[in-house]
Scaffold this active site. Structure first.
Site, PDB file in Angstrom:
ATOM      1  N   PHE A   1      54.957  33.482  41.372  1.00  0.00           N
ATOM      2  CA  PHE A   1      55.278  32.224  42.043  1.00  0.00           C
ATOM      3  C   PHE A   1      54.181  31.810  43.016  1.00  0.00           C
ATOM      4  CE2 PHE A   1      57.135  30.008  45.725  1.00  0.00           C
ATOM      5  CZ  PHE A   1      57.729  28.926  45.095  1.00  0.00           C
TER       6      PHE A   1
ATOM      7  N   TRP B   1      73.133  29.464  22.046  1.00  0.00           N
ATOM      8  CA  TRP B   1      71.767  29.227  22.523  1.00  0.00           C
ATOM      9  C   TRP B   1      71.118  30.578  22.811  1.00  0.00           C
ATOM     10  CZ3 TRP B   1      69.889  24.220  24.644  1.00  0.00           C
ATOM     11  CH2 TRP B   1      68.600  24.318  25.190  1.00  0.00           C
TER      12      TRP B   1
ATOM     13  N   ASN C   1      65.125  35.304  22.486  1.00  0.00           N
ATOM     14  CA  ASN C   1      64.956  36.689  22.054  1.00  0.00           C
ATOM     15  C   ASN C   1      63.652  37.388  22.419  1.00  0.00           C
ATOM     16  OD1 ASN C   1      67.434  37.458  20.907  1.00  0.00           O
ATOM     17  ND2 ASN C   1      67.083  36.070  19.204  1.00  0.00           N
TER      18      ASN C   1
ATOM     19  N   GLY D   1      69.282  37.902  23.181  1.00  0.00           N
ATOM     20  CA  GLY D   1      69.361  39.243  22.598  1.00  0.00           C
ATOM     21  C   GLY D   1      70.596  39.928  23.162  1.00  0.00           C
TER      22      GLY D   1
ATOM     23  N   ASP E   1      73.626  35.251  33.700  1.00  0.00           N
ATOM     24  CA  ASP E   1      73.520  34.960  35.127  1.00  0.00           C
ATOM     25  C   ASP E   1      74.281  33.675  35.439  1.00  0.00           C
ATOM     26  OD1 ASP E   1      71.603  32.620  34.845  1.00  0.00           O
ATOM     27  OD2 ASP E   1      70.410  34.203  33.914  1.00  0.00           O
TER      28      ASP E   1
ATOM     29  N   GLU F   1      93.798  46.671   7.512  1.00  0.00           N
ATOM     30  CA  GLU F   1      92.936  46.142   8.583  1.00  0.00           C
ATOM     31  C   GLU F   1      93.061  44.622   8.677  1.00  0.00           C
ATOM     32  OE1 GLU F   1      89.300  49.406   8.826  1.00  0.00           O
ATOM     33  OE2 GLU F   1      89.304  47.946   7.193  1.00  0.00           O
TER      34      GLU F   1
HETATM   35  C1  GLA Z   1      70.010  37.984  19.004  1.00  0.00           C
HETATM   36  C2  GLA Z   1      71.485  37.740  19.269  1.00  0.00           C
HETATM   37  C3  GLA Z   1      72.285  38.142  18.063  1.00  0.00           C
HETATM   38  C4  GLA Z   1      71.829  37.347  16.867  1.00  0.00           C
HETATM   39  C5  GLA Z   1      70.339  37.540  16.650  1.00  0.00           C
HETATM   40  C6  GLA Z   1      69.820  36.608  15.570  1.00  0.00           C
HETATM   41  O1  GLA Z   1      69.718  39.331  18.936  1.00  0.00           O
HETATM   42  O2  GLA Z   1      71.910  38.413  20.397  1.00  0.00           O
HETATM   43  O3  GLA Z   1      73.656  37.939  18.305  1.00  0.00           O
HETATM   44  O4  GLA Z   1      72.109  35.989  17.083  1.00  0.00           O
HETATM   45  O5  GLA Z   1      69.599  37.304  17.828  1.00  0.00           O
HETATM   46  O6  GLA Z   1      68.476  36.751  15.366  1.00  0.00           O
END
Ligand code: GLA
Length: 728
Positions: free
Chosen positions: A280, A477, A480, A528, A534, A614
């Site tokens: 920053f 949204w 990754n 991911g 947050d 199941e």
């Molecule tokens: C991330 C998300 C997963 C999935 C993959 C797709 O890891 O957390 O839930 O959407 O990307 O590439």
């Protein structure tokens, strides 16, 4: 009045229903922190009695008084370079190259309602729910002015803070640090709790004694990160779930952050929280203002559970917004763990048919539906339907799914770009990279320059086109990778230090625009899993995919850590297949359902591959979630065990009026020849009588809280627990 001012002594007292925050502009105009804790109805300055401490110098105006030192006094917002050698809250470089800020009281105002912060997410409240205090400080020598903003939400025991820094001079000033919070606590011994982790193992609770010196958590990844959540608790060593003093601080921000806790030479504690200063620098030209993100603060002297209740309510009711904020969330089926990239229309419809039959509300089509995207090496940025995979296009698919009685949701990773994409071939300069330097790749991908308005415009346009092209009710949204190689073509060389924060501002601007343009769409955040879990993201997305780890056993620990600050409705949580794709662990189907229900519920597997038994369980779980969902999302959440230390994860949802209670969880291991476990409930009406569903057995609230409930016998590992009691 939540804000009281003693004009003569210049004491500012902020009162909530059970807490008090107090500060004073002293004879030299230094804004001293006096108190944050229980209500005392008293001027707390009597506790401030400082000795002459060697090597802690004195402000010039104090003359021969060697006891008056900025290095020892508790300060509301410590400036760097003027004799306070502890962690500063704010630092700036002036036109002459010097870097000192000696902030003194200038004026103050009280306003009804809660202040907002332009371009940044913040707590909001109705005029009669909050009050705002602005205290203006000015540097003794330069033209830097700092306005400290405090909002008080009495019913929630919540105080929020941020700072607005203005250059009143003619020459530019460069900020090198601008924290949101500086909190000095002079007395007591304190431990701290933070939430660390990694991809697929977020928010692991860790509690430590403070040592003398600086301890720090933070992220320099451009996101709040899987690794350290931007939330911290301070608590007394005897503090438990139900007793003892504690303070919680949550940063409402989704970028790089830092919290430093310093235990100083006198044993006093300073907490400084805000944007990470390593990433920053911000130039303030004549007349310009910089606003820091906000911090939410709460105090409890009845343990961590009360603090969590304050934050749950504050985030759910005063951070989350939109149509889905308080609404029941749809039960989802997400195809990611069912198919990964290997799907076509037929396969998706096959999954959807079974899901619809079993009562699922919405199908979410995850990664792989766009551009050239058969694996994670290509396609990001090309948000156009891949008609080879989805023959007939999106509109057709969505209509078929709607025909089955379900709604449709879709995955985006808007901030990313693959080098093998049409977007990159057309606009290689939109990817973040330093000229003449090979960028870091992560998951083969690069990051779009969200500070660039052209990028924001492109994303708004392509995403809007997709959302208009079919009846889409939900957007996941995703994001990754961590960000490095900070550089933007939109800023000159000497202002590149602004880029990391400008990235976040660009992200927020796009989210604001899209959520406003599509108010009926439920936006779910993801990075991911829970890498950007947050309060900042929750302002735009009322729920966030909690973790890529769908193993029910590990999830109990992740969801436990998440629960200290974040409400259960915000926690995206799904049942997946076994052996689990992240750990190989096999847990019972019912247990997976129980754990996923403590969140915004769904499935992430091909339901066609389940046995008939199941499948029946799926239908039953959905029925259960529809019944208990309102209690799970609107009730009070209690952590009944600590799964990091005990052999069970148990939690409870109690109705606000004490009329019903749901106990859920998992007994980790079975043992031979042992007594059945009990667990004591909380938050019930002692006088009321409760019947356990499915039995004729009636208990008093007092019995359930003192004697506890007798849990099922553990049989095999990961025995599920679901017990619902209703008032009779
Ligand atoms: C991330 C998300 C997963 C999935 C993959 C797709 O890891 O957390 O839930 O959407 O990307 O590439």
């Amino acid at each position: 009045m939540a804000i009281q001012i003693d004009a003569e002594k210049k004491i500012f007292t902020l009162e909530t229903d059970h807490t008090m925050y107090q500060m004073q502009a002293d004879a030299y105009g230094v804004l001293r922190h006096l108190w944050y804790g229980a209500k005392t109805g008293c001027d707390m300055s009597y506790l401030q009695d400082y000795p002459d401490v060697g090597f802690s110098g004195n402000i010039y105006a104090a003359g021969n008084d060697r006891t008056y030192s900025l290095d020892t006094l508790p300060l509301e917002y410590a400036g760097a370079g003027v004799g306070d050698f502890r962690v500063p809250a704010v630092a700036a470089v002036h036109a002459d190259g010097s870097s000192a800020l000696d902030l003194r009281y200038y004026s103050h105002t009280v306003k009804p309602g809660k202040y907002g912060i332009e371009g940044l997410p913040a707590v909001y409240a109705a005029e009669d729910e909050a009050e705002t205090l602005e205290v203006v400080l000015r540097d003794t020598a330069s033209a830097v002015e700092v306005t400290l903003l405090y909002a008080v939400l009495p019913a929630l025991d919540l105080v929020t803070r941020c700072a607005r820094i203005r250059n009143l001079g003619e020459t530019p000033v460069t900020l090198t640090k601008a924290a949101s919070l500086c909190l000095d606590i002079s007395r007591g011994s304190w431990e701290w709790v933070h939430f660390h982790g990694r991809h697929a193992m977020e928010r692991q609770m860790e509690r430590r004694l403070l040592f003398h010196g600086i301890q720090e958590i933070g992220s320099t990844r451009g996101t709040s990160s899987h690794h350290q959540n931007p939330t911290v608790l301070l608590c007394t060593p005897d503090c438990t779930e139900t007793a003892g003093a504690c303070i919680g601080a949550a940063l409402v921000y989704s970028g790089s952050h830092q919290t430093r806790l310093e235990c100083d030479q006198l044993g006093q504690v300073r907490m400084v929280m805000g944007i990470h200063p390593d990433l920053f620098r911000w130039e303030l030209k004549a007349g310009e203002t910089f606003s820091t993100p906000e911090v939410m603060l709460s105090y409890s002297d009845t343990g961590l559970e009360t603090l969590s209740h304050h934050f749950h309510q504050a985030i759910r009711e005063h951070i989350c917004r939109g149509k889905y904020q308080l609404a029941e969330r749809p039960v989802l089926i997400n195809n990611w763990e069912a198919t990964y990239f290997g799907f076509d229309t037929e396969k998706i419809l096959h999954i959807a048919e079974e899901a619809a039959r079993l009562g699922v509300d919405m199908l979410v089509l995850d990664d792989g539906w766009f551009g050239k995207r058969d694996d994670d090496c290509s396609g990001l940025g090309d948000w156009f339907v891949n008609e080879t995979k989805l023959s007939g296009g999106l509109h057709d698919l969505v209509e078929k799914i709607k025909g089955m009685g379900m709604r449709f949701g879709i995955w985006f990773e808007p901030e990313m770009i693959s080098e093998d994409s049409d977007l990159y071939r057309k606009h290689p300069d939109w990817a973040i990279r330093i000229p003449d330097r090979a960028p870091m790749r992560s998951r083969y991908q690069l990051v779009l320059d969200m500070a660039n308005p052209e990028v924001q415009e492109y994303l708004f346009r392509v995403m809007s086109d997709v959302l208009h092209s079919a009846d889409i009710s939900y957007v996941k949204w995703d994001m990754n990778r961590s960000i490095s190689d900070w550089y933007t073509r939109t800023l000159p060389a000497d202002r590149q230090g602004e880029m990391p924060h400008r990235y976040v501002l660009g992200l927020y601007a796009l989210l604001e625009r899209l959520t406003a343009a599509f108010p009926d769409v439920l936006f779910e955040g993801c990075s991911g899993g829970g890498g950007r879990f947050d309060a900042g993201m929750l302002y735009y997305c009322p729920q966030i995919w909690c973790s890529d780890d769908t193993d029910a056993y590990e999830r109990t620990k992740i969801q436990y850590g998440t629960s200290f600050f974040y409400p259960v409705s915000a926690v995206g949580s799904h049942v997946s297949t076994v052996p689990n794709h992240q750990t190989g662990r096999i847990t019972p189907f019912e247990t997976r359902g129980t754990v996923a229900m403590a969140g915004s519920f769904g499935y992430e597997l091909d339901l066609n591959l389940l046995s008939d038994g199941e499948k029946q369980e799926v239908a039953e779980q959905i029925r259960q979630f529809k019944t208990y969902g309102p209690l799970i999302h609107n009730g009070k959440y209690y952590r009944l065990t600590n799964p990091m230390a005990e052999d069970a994860a148990l939690w409870e949802f109690a109705a606000q009026d004490g009329s019903e209670v749901l106990v859920q969880g998992m007994l980790f291991h079975a043992e031979a020849n042992v007594l059945r476990r009990t667990v004591q409930l909380r938050g019930l009406d002692a006088e009321k009588r409760y019947r356990l569903d499915g039995t004729e057995q009636v208990y008093t609230g007092a019995a359930l809280m003192a004697g506890g409930v007798l849990l099922p016998k553990a049989w095999g590992d990961y025995t599920p627990v679901t017990m619902h009691f209703s008032e009779v």
